[in-house]
Scaffold this motif. Structure first.
Motif, PDB file in Angstrom:
ATOM      1  N   ASP A   2       0.733  -1.295  -0.309  1.00  0.00           N
ATOM      2  CA  ASP A   2       0.036   0.159   0.082  1.00  0.00           C
ATOM      3  C   ASP A   2       0.556   1.042  -0.210  1.00  0.00           C
ATOM      4  O   ASP A   2       0.469   2.188  -0.898  1.00  0.00           O
ATOM      5  CB  ASP A   2      -0.786  -0.115   1.180  1.00  0.00           C
ATOM      6  N   LEU A   5       2.073   1.771  -3.315  1.00  0.00           N
ATOM      7  CA  LEU A   5       1.266   2.421  -4.139  1.00  0.00           C
ATOM      8  C   LEU A   5       1.134   3.919  -4.045  1.00  0.00           C
ATOM      9  O   LEU A   5       0.748   4.722  -4.973  1.00  0.00           O
ATOM     10  CB  LEU A   5      -0.072   1.472  -4.106  1.00  0.00           C
ATOM     11  N   TYR A   9       1.516   7.449  -6.609  1.00  0.00           N
ATOM     12  CA  TYR A   9       0.370   7.715  -6.653  1.00  0.00           C
ATOM     13  C   TYR A   9       1.102   9.958  -6.375  1.00  0.00           C
ATOM     14  O   TYR A   9       0.480  10.818  -7.207  1.00  0.00           O
ATOM     15  CB  TYR A   9      -0.686   7.487  -6.226  1.00  0.00           C
ATOM     16  N   ALA A  38      -4.855   4.380  -1.264  1.00  0.00           N
ATOM     17  CA  ALA A  38      -4.872   2.768  -2.638  1.00  0.00           C
ATOM     18  C   ALA A  38      -5.597   1.902  -2.356  1.00  0.00           C
ATOM     19  O   ALA A  38      -5.247   1.858  -3.716  1.00  0.00           O
ATOM     20  CB  ALA A  38      -4.041   2.045  -0.767  1.00  0.00           C
ATOM     21  N   ARG A  42      -6.480   0.809  -6.527  1.00  0.00           N
ATOM     22  CA  ARG A  42      -6.501  -0.396  -7.004  1.00  0.00           C
ATOM     23  C   ARG A  42      -7.400  -0.454  -8.186  1.00  0.00           C
ATOM     24  O   ARG A  42      -7.551  -1.281  -8.918  1.00  0.00           O
ATOM     25  CB  ARG A  42      -6.916  -1.564  -5.903  1.00  0.00           C
TER      26      ARG A  42
END
Length: 52
Positions: A2, A5, A9, A38, A42
């Protein structure tokens, strides 16, 4: 995973923000916000991969 990711971002948002034609984007922050962001990333990636 997480954290990686979300870091990617935020790096992307930073690059977008560096453009002279970009707008401000406000992201919620707080204890549960990282998990929420997160999950949204996804979900977006999943929708993009299903769409192709």
């Amino acid at each position: 995973m997480d954290m990686v990711l979300v870091t990617q971002y935020f790096d992307t948002m930073k690059e977008i923000g560096a453009s002279s034609k970009s707008s401000a984007v406000f992201i919620p922050h707080g204890p549960g916000a990282v998990k929420d962001v997160a999950q949204q990333i996804r979900d977006g990636l999943l929708q993009a991969s299903v769409g192709h």
